[in-house]
Design a protein around this motif. Structure first.
Motif: not given
Length: 473
Positions: A43-44, A188, A268
């Motif tokens: 997803q990142s 995100y 992230s």
């Protein structure tokens, strides 16, 4: 004695169920954590790859494709440059692609821009042209135009005699990148760093790190990078490394952007990923504890009613146990969160209405059950199958491209056509037609199935017992 023996067996069964449930709990929880880590990593990275493709690689490919056009080469290779025609062509390209274009002519030593402005290419005043002309590379990415900083892609243009004619390229304002990066960061939660071979930060989601008036921030100037071991800094090997920025831990993912000789670092925040994984673990534990408790209740009722004759188990057909449309739509939404692409297959039983009319509904139900069992046994463990209509089934194929989906559908088609039907009335010959659709973005299920159904109808128009595909344009 019989009562005691039955009770003893029931207690042993209860103990076995509890042991199996505990082992399953541990195994499922570990698998869930690993899967959640992989999902969080995907997803990142997926949005980052999408951003790189749309904002950098797409302009590069557009400029390279246009740079090879004979019309552009002819404009730049003519003895007398037709300046109005050049500026008209550049203006048309800007209108069509929504980006700034330019031509830097070697013959005229002028840069013509799609906004109608012209810049003389004079040594000492315009440095980029003469610097990049000497470089062996045929394409260069750089930052310039400091009064309104732009990202440039410069493509060298040659004629058929391999004579250098100048540069053709694309310019994008850094303000547009800052807006896009800010949107991604809010959605995100991670940061971007685009770093060149010298360690200079060319683009970043942190606006304060963007180049301004030819003053670049170098990676070595960042406090978190300066705190890393010397060998890590020398090799700039940051992939999967944890760093602390403003008392918060970040995990770095590294992507090579060879087209520009850049490296993209994706930072992230670790707390968000830990929260997602912890939540998934709690959900897994609670779910399995509920299952264990349900098993206890089941065994309790078995012990309570062990003297009574068990009622015969009601037979439920495979086709009736499959999820219906609402269930499939819910599972499709879950797949969209876990996978970047999904193929959809609609399978229809050929001449099913004729089978029902000729042999009756009971035989029709047996055919449905037999087809459902065959499809269930043939799909992969990660695939999902459900009922779509009275004679149609839907199959969701996560992380599967259109070509692989066609191969899977063809295998299912052959499986139905060669299926043993000796247990059916009059040994009915069963065949199926299949429609395939695919999406690598968050398309709605209705949009995908509409294309798959169109492909199914095309297969039937072409004679049935075949596979067709229709992709979303």
């Amino acid at each position: 004695m019989n009562t005691f023996r039955t009770l003893h067996r029931s207690i042993l069964l209860l103990f076995a169920v509890v042991v199996i449930a505990i082992v399953t709990l541990v195994h499922f929880s570990v698998n869930k954590i690993v899967a959640e880590q992989s999902r969080a990593q995907q997803q990142s990275l997926s949005p980052a790859i999408s951003l790189i493709v749309n904002q950098l690689l797409k302009p590069l490919h557009v400029s390279e494709a246009l740079g090879r056009s004979t019309e552009l080469v002819a404009l730049m290779d003519s003895e007398e440059l037709d300046v109005p025609e050049i500026q008209s062509a550049l203006a048309r390209l800007e209108d069509e692609f929504g980006m700034k274009f330019f031509i830097a002519s070697e013959k005229a030593r002028m840069q013509y821009n799609s906004d109608g402005t012209n810049i003389p290419l004079i040594k000492g005043k315009v440095s980029w042209y003469f610097k990049y002309k000497k470089l062996p590379a045929d394409r260069v990415a750089d930052i310039g135009k400091w009064e309104d900083t732009h990202f440039y892609i410069d493509i060298k243009i040659y004629n058929k005699d391999n004579e250098f004619l100048g540069f053709f390229g694309i310019a994008k304002s850094l303000k547009s990148f800052i807006s896009i990066f800010d949107t991604y960061k809010q959605q995100y939660g991670y940061d971007f760093l685009f770093v060149d071979e010298q360690g200079d930060i060319m683009l970043s989601s942190e606006s304060s790190l963007m180049a301004e008036y030819s003053d670049f921030t170098n990676l070595s100037e960042l406090p978190w990078f300066a705190s890393l071991p010397v060998d890590v800094k020398d090799q700039r090997a940051l992939n999967n490394r944890l760093v602390t920025i403003n008392q918060q831990e970040y995990l770095i993912a590294e992507v090579k952007l060879n087209q520009f000789n850049w490296t993209v670092y994706l930072l992230s925040p670790l707390d968000k990923r830990q929260a997602d994984i912890s939540q998934a673990f709690v959900v897994s534990v609670v779910t399995l504890l509920v299952v264990v408790f349900s098993l206890f209740l089941m065994i309790y009722h078995l012990l309570y009613y062990f003297r009574k004759d068990m009622q015969p188990e009601m037979v439920v057909r495979k086709s009736q146990r499959l999820p219906d449309r609402p269930g499939i739509e819910m599972q499709y939404k879950e797949l969209l969160e876990a996978y970047s692409s999904i193929s959809v297959v609609i399978a229809g039983i050929d001449n099913f209405a004729v089978i029902n009319d000729t042999y009756g509904r009971n035989t029709g139900d047996e055919v449905l059950d037999k087809v459902a069992g065959n499809l269930l046994a043939s799909i992969r463990t990660k695939d999902i199958i459900g009922r779509w209509s009275s004679e149609e089934f839907i199959i969701l194929l996560p992380e599967t491209g259109p070509h692989e989906a066609m191969d899977i559908a063809e295998s299912l088609r052959v499986g139905l056509a060669t299926m043993d039907t000796s247990d059916l009335q009059s040994q009915i010959q069963i065949t199926g037609s299949f429609g395939v659709s695919f999406s690598a973005s968050s398309k709605s299920l209705n949009e995908l199935t509409a294309n798959a159904e169109d492909a199914l109808y095309q297969a039937r128009r072409d004679g049935s017992n075949r596979v067709c595909k229709q992709l979303i344009s």
